[in-house]
Design a protein around this motif. Structure first.
Motif, mmCIF file in Angstrom:
data_model
loop_
_atom_site.group_PDB
_atom_site.id
_atom_site.type_symbol
_atom_site.label_atom_id
_atom_site.label_comp_id
_atom_site.label_asym_id
_atom_site.label_seq_id
_atom_site.Cartn_x
_atom_site.Cartn_y
_atom_site.Cartn_z
ATOM 1 N N THR A 3 3.269 -0.018 -2.829
ATOM 2 C CA THR A 3 2.691 -0.554 -1.606
ATOM 3 C C THR A 3 3.495 -0.089 -0.402
ATOM 4 O OG1 THR A 3 3.997 -2.572 -1.792
ATOM 5 C CG2 THR A 3 1.801 -2.621 -2.758
ATOM 6 N N SER A 6 6.922 -3.338 0.478
ATOM 7 C CA SER A 6 7.173 -3.820 -0.877
ATOM 8 C C SER A 6 8.320 -4.823 -0.994
ATOM 9 C CB SER A 6 7.460 -2.630 -1.790
ATOM 10 O OG SER A 6 8.567 -1.908 -1.293
ATOM 11 N N GLN A 37 -1.209 -7.391 0.301
ATOM 12 C CA GLN A 37 -1.886 -6.654 -0.760
ATOM 13 C C GLN A 37 -3.380 -6.549 -0.465
ATOM 14 O OE1 GLN A 37 -4.103 -7.635 -3.512
ATOM 15 N NE2 GLN A 37 -4.003 -5.522 -4.191
ATOM 16 N N THR A 41 -5.569 -3.111 0.122
ATOM 17 C CA THR A 41 -6.789 -2.865 -0.645
ATOM 18 C C THR A 41 -7.946 -2.557 0.292
ATOM 19 O OG1 THR A 41 -6.053 -4.309 -2.432
ATOM 20 C CG2 THR A 41 -8.417 -3.858 -2.305
#
Length: 58
Positions: A3, A6, A37, A41
């Protein structure tokens, strides 16, 4: 999957005006990890491919 943000240390690098967690309190990263997150996405589904995001991360 890796990511963009993170850890709490990386988050504080981009959002420096946050308070440090006291003993027993969750860090800001832990509090908003789900939302980070979900944002990544959405970003990959809307604008970028996962391959492009991987290149950005590295």
């Amino acid at each position: 999957m890796k990511t963009l943000i993170s850890s709490n240390e990386i988050l504080q690098k981009y959002v420096p005006n946050t308070l440090k967690a006291v003993a027993g309190e969750l860090s800001l990263f832990d509090k908003i990890a789900y939302h980070l997150q979900q944002s990544e996405t959405w970003l990959t589904q809307t604008f970028l491919s996962s391959k492009v995001l991987e290149k950005i991360i590295t």
